[in-house]
Design a protein around this motif. Structure first.
Motif, PDB file in Angstrom:
ATOM      1  N   CYS A  22      -7.350  18.856  26.061  1.00  0.00           N
ATOM      2  CA  CYS A  22      -8.480  17.943  26.183  1.00  0.00           C
ATOM      3  C   CYS A  22      -9.713  18.748  26.548  1.00  0.00           C
ATOM      4  O   CYS A  22      -9.712  19.465  27.558  1.00  0.00           O
ATOM      5  CB  CYS A  22      -8.225  16.881  27.240  1.00  0.00           C
ATOM      6  SG  CYS A  22      -9.646  15.811  27.569  1.00  0.00           S
ATOM      7  N   ALA A  23     -10.751  18.620  25.741  1.00  0.00           N
ATOM      8  CA  ALA A  23     -11.994  19.347  25.980  1.00  0.00           C
ATOM      9  C   ALA A  23     -13.119  18.368  26.269  1.00  0.00           C
ATOM     10  O   ALA A  23     -13.322  17.416  25.520  1.00  0.00           O
ATOM     11  CB  ALA A  23     -12.342  20.200  24.780  1.00  0.00           C
ATOM     12  N   ALA A  24     -13.843  18.605  27.350  1.00  0.00           N
ATOM     13  CA  ALA A  24     -14.991  17.783  27.709  1.00  0.00           C
ATOM     14  C   ALA A  24     -16.269  18.470  27.258  1.00  0.00           C
ATOM     15  O   ALA A  24     -16.423  19.683  27.409  1.00  0.00           O
ATOM     16  CB  ALA A  24     -15.030  17.553  29.214  1.00  0.00           C
ATOM     17  N   SER A  25     -17.182  17.681  26.723  1.00  0.00           N
ATOM     18  CA  SER A  25     -18.466  18.242  26.299  1.00  0.00           C
ATOM     19  C   SER A  25     -19.552  17.199  26.456  1.00  0.00           C
ATOM     20  O   SER A  25     -19.291  16.006  26.492  1.00  0.00           O
ATOM     21  CB  SER A  25     -18.396  18.724  24.848  1.00  0.00           C
ATOM     22  OG  SER A  25     -18.148  17.628  23.979  1.00  0.00           O
ATOM     23  N   GLY A  26     -20.785  17.671  26.545  1.00  0.00           N
ATOM     24  CA  GLY A  26     -21.916  16.772  26.677  1.00  0.00           C
ATOM     25  C   GLY A  26     -23.153  17.566  27.033  1.00  0.00           C
ATOM     26  O   GLY A  26     -23.073  18.621  27.661  1.00  0.00           O
ATOM     27  N   ARG A  27     -24.293  17.050  26.650  1.00  0.00           N
ATOM     28  CA  ARG A  27     -25.537  17.794  26.832  1.00  0.00           C
ATOM     29  C   ARG A  27     -25.994  17.794  28.275  1.00  0.00           C
ATOM     30  O   ARG A  27     -26.660  18.726  28.710  1.00  0.00           O
ATOM     31  CB  ARG A  27     -26.624  17.190  25.959  1.00  0.00           C
ATOM     32  CG  ARG A  27     -26.407  17.382  24.467  1.00  0.00           C
ATOM     33  CD  ARG A  27     -27.520  16.743  23.686  1.00  0.00           C
ATOM     34  NE  ARG A  27     -28.826  17.254  24.064  1.00  0.00           N
ATOM     35  CZ  ARG A  27     -29.976  16.751  23.649  1.00  0.00           C
ATOM     36  NH1 ARG A  27     -29.975  15.708  22.845  1.00  0.00           N
ATOM     37  NH2 ARG A  27     -31.118  17.271  24.026  1.00  0.00           N
ATOM     38  N   ASN A  28     -25.666  16.760  29.029  1.00  0.00           N
ATOM     39  CA  ASN A  28     -26.243  16.609  30.361  1.00  0.00           C
ATOM     40  C   ASN A  28     -25.224  16.784  31.485  1.00  0.00           C
ATOM     41  O   ASN A  28     -25.472  16.354  32.599  1.00  0.00           O
ATOM     42  CB  ASN A  28     -26.896  15.225  30.485  1.00  0.00           C
ATOM     43  CG  ASN A  28     -28.005  15.041  29.480  1.00  0.00           C
ATOM     44  OD1 ASN A  28     -28.748  15.974  29.195  1.00  0.00           O
ATOM     45  ND2 ASN A  28     -28.113  13.850  28.929  1.00  0.00           N
ATOM     46  N   ILE A  29     -24.117  17.416  31.166  1.00  0.00           N
ATOM     47  CA  ILE A  29     -23.091  17.580  32.196  1.00  0.00           C
ATOM     48  C   ILE A  29     -23.592  18.508  33.292  1.00  0.00           C
ATOM     49  O   ILE A  29     -24.070  19.605  33.022  1.00  0.00           O
ATOM     50  CB  ILE A  29     -21.790  18.126  31.595  1.00  0.00           C
ATOM     51  CG1 ILE A  29     -21.144  17.074  30.680  1.00  0.00           C
ATOM     52  CG2 ILE A  29     -20.811  18.522  32.686  1.00  0.00           C
ATOM     53  CD1 ILE A  29     -19.877  17.558  29.997  1.00  0.00           C
ATOM     54  N   TYR A  30     -23.462  18.046  34.528  1.00  0.00           N
ATOM     55  CA  TYR A  30     -23.769  18.880  35.689  1.00  0.00           C
ATOM     56  C   TYR A  30     -22.489  19.525  36.201  1.00  0.00           C
ATOM     57  O   TYR A  30     -22.470  20.704  36.536  1.00  0.00           O
ATOM     58  CB  TYR A  30     -24.411  18.024  36.778  1.00  0.00           C
ATOM     59  CG  TYR A  30     -24.691  18.757  38.055  1.00  0.00           C
ATOM     60  CD1 TYR A  30     -23.851  18.619  39.173  1.00  0.00           C
ATOM     61  CD2 TYR A  30     -25.796  19.583  38.169  1.00  0.00           C
ATOM     62  CE1 TYR A  30     -24.110  19.295  40.343  1.00  0.00           C
ATOM     63  CE2 TYR A  30     -26.064  20.263  39.345  1.00  0.00           C
ATOM     64  CZ  TYR A  30     -25.213  20.105  40.419  1.00  0.00           C
ATOM     65  OH  TYR A  30     -25.468  20.782  41.583  1.00  0.00           O
ATOM     66  N   ALA A  31     -21.413  18.743  36.244  1.00  0.00           N
ATOM     67  CA  ALA A  31     -20.114  19.266  36.680  1.00  0.00           C
ATOM     68  C   ALA A  31     -19.013  18.347  36.182  1.00  0.00           C
ATOM     69  O   ALA A  31     -19.185  17.133  36.104  1.00  0.00           O
ATOM     70  CB  ALA A  31     -20.049  19.361  38.200  1.00  0.00           C
ATOM     71  N   VAL A  32     -17.895  18.960  35.799  1.00  0.00           N
ATOM     72  CA  VAL A  32     -16.696  18.198  35.479  1.00  0.00           C
ATOM     73  C   VAL A  32     -15.816  18.229  36.713  1.00  0.00           C
ATOM     74  O   VAL A  32     -15.431  19.304  37.174  1.00  0.00           O
ATOM     75  CB  VAL A  32     -15.963  18.774  34.257  1.00  0.00           C
ATOM     76  CG1 VAL A  32     -14.686  17.983  33.975  1.00  0.00           C
ATOM     77  CG2 VAL A  32     -16.871  18.754  33.036  1.00  0.00           C
ATOM     78  N   ASN A  33     -15.498  17.113  37.247  1.00  0.00           N
ATOM     79  CA  ASN A  33     -14.765  17.035  38.503  1.00  0.00           C
ATOM     80  C   ASN A  33     -13.271  16.856  38.221  1.00  0.00           C
ATOM     81  O   ASN A  33     -12.663  17.681  37.561  1.00  0.00           O
ATOM     82  CB  ASN A  33     -15.370  15.929  39.357  1.00  0.00           C
ATOM     83  CG  ASN A  33     -16.854  16.166  39.596  1.00  0.00           C
ATOM     84  OD1 ASN A  33     -17.271  17.272  39.900  1.00  0.00           O
ATOM     85  ND2 ASN A  33     -17.661  15.128  39.401  1.00  0.00           N
ATOM     86  N   ASP A  34     -12.671  15.778  38.666  1.00  0.00           N
ATOM     87  CA  ASP A  34     -11.257  15.565  38.386  1.00  0.00           C
ATOM     88  C   ASP A  34     -11.042  15.296  36.897  1.00  0.00           C
ATOM     89  O   ASP A  34     -11.839  14.635  36.254  1.00  0.00           O
ATOM     90  CB  ASP A  34     -10.724  14.364  39.170  1.00  0.00           C
ATOM     91  CG  ASP A  34     -10.783  14.573  40.673  1.00  0.00           C
ATOM     92  OD1 ASP A  34     -10.526  13.602  41.400  1.00  0.00           O
ATOM     93  OD2 ASP A  34     -11.103  15.704  41.105  1.00  0.00           O
ATOM     94  N   MET A  35      -9.945  15.830  36.386  1.00  0.00           N
ATOM     95  CA  MET A  35      -9.505  15.507  35.033  1.00  0.00           C
ATOM     96  C   MET A  35      -8.037  15.115  35.108  1.00  0.00           C
ATOM     97  O   MET A  35      -7.308  15.563  36.006  1.00  0.00           O
ATOM     98  CB  MET A  35      -9.700  16.676  34.073  1.00  0.00           C
ATOM     99  CG  MET A  35     -11.165  17.038  33.858  1.00  0.00           C
ATOM    100  SD  MET A  35     -11.411  18.296  32.580  1.00  0.00           S
ATOM    101  CE  MET A  35     -11.124  17.347  31.070  1.00  0.00           C
ATOM    102  N   ALA A  36      -7.618  14.279  34.162  1.00  0.00           N
ATOM    103  CA  ALA A  36      -6.259  13.763  34.255  1.00  0.00           C
ATOM    104  C   ALA A  36      -5.734  13.364  32.891  1.00  0.00           C
ATOM    105  O   ALA A  36      -6.498  13.229  31.932  1.00  0.00           O
ATOM    106  CB  ALA A  36      -6.214  12.553  35.192  1.00  0.00           C
ATOM    107  N   TRP A  37      -4.446  13.181  32.837  1.00  0.00           N
ATOM    108  CA  TRP A  37      -3.770  12.614  31.677  1.00  0.00           C
ATOM    109  C   TRP A  37      -3.111  11.303  32.109  1.00  0.00           C
ATOM    110  O   TRP A  37      -2.448  11.249  33.150  1.00  0.00           O
ATOM    111  CB  TRP A  37      -2.703  13.554  31.141  1.00  0.00           C
ATOM    112  CG  TRP A  37      -3.255  14.747  30.466  1.00  0.00           C
ATOM    113  CD1 TRP A  37      -3.426  16.001  30.993  1.00  0.00           C
ATOM    114  CD2 TRP A  37      -3.728  14.821  29.116  1.00  0.00           C
ATOM    115  NE1 TRP A  37      -3.966  16.835  30.059  1.00  0.00           N
ATOM    116  CE2 TRP A  37      -4.167  16.146  28.897  1.00  0.00           C
ATOM    117  CE3 TRP A  37      -3.814  13.906  28.063  1.00  0.00           C
ATOM    118  CZ2 TRP A  37      -4.688  16.573  27.672  1.00  0.00           C
ATOM    119  CZ3 TRP A  37      -4.331  14.323  26.848  1.00  0.00           C
ATOM    120  CH2 TRP A  37      -4.765  15.635  26.657  1.00  0.00           C
TER     121      TRP A  37
END
Length: 124
Positions: A22-37
């Motif tokens: 799973c890849a997170a992307s976005g122009r305005n991301i400041y931080a990716v915190n918790d991720m989960a399935w």
């Protein structure tokens, strides 16, 4: 603002393994915190499988302990889920989730994002 793209699902025989990504992307991301399935089997509610915090602390559902492993793959924006010894009851749509801090209207705000889901089918 944040997109999650999952991959790696498919059909596998019982006892086999799969690895989801799973890849997170976005122009305005400041931080990716918790991720989960999460996963949702036919006719059942969506349930947590495994979570990884922004400090790489992991949590697992009881059914996932010892069988599934969640990990970061590429910095803080990509995660994987290694699934071993798969059983027919693991058949479900697997969804990626992320709690993200992103710039919005001049402030950093918290958002929750979901992927579109990837099908995992385990045949007996």
């Amino acid at each position: 603002q944040v997109q999650l793209v999952e991959s790696g699902g498919g059909l596998v025989q019982a006892g086999g393994s799969l690895r989801l990504h799973c890849a997170a992307s976005g122009r305005n991301i400041y931080a990716v915190n918790d991720m989960a399935w999460y996963r949702q089997a036919p006719g059942k509610q969506r349930v947590l499988v495994a979570l990884i915090t922004n400090r790489d602390v992991t949590h697992y559902a009881d059914f996932a302990k010892g069988q599934f492993t969640i990990s970061r793959e590429d910095g803080k924006t990509t995660i994987g889920l290694e699934m071993n010894s798969l059983k027919p009851e693991d058949t479900a749509i697997y969804y990626c989730y992320a709690a993200v801090s992103a710039w919005s209207g001049g402030d950093v705000r918290e958002f929750e994002s979901w992927g579109q889901g990837t099908q995992v089918t385990v045949s007996s």
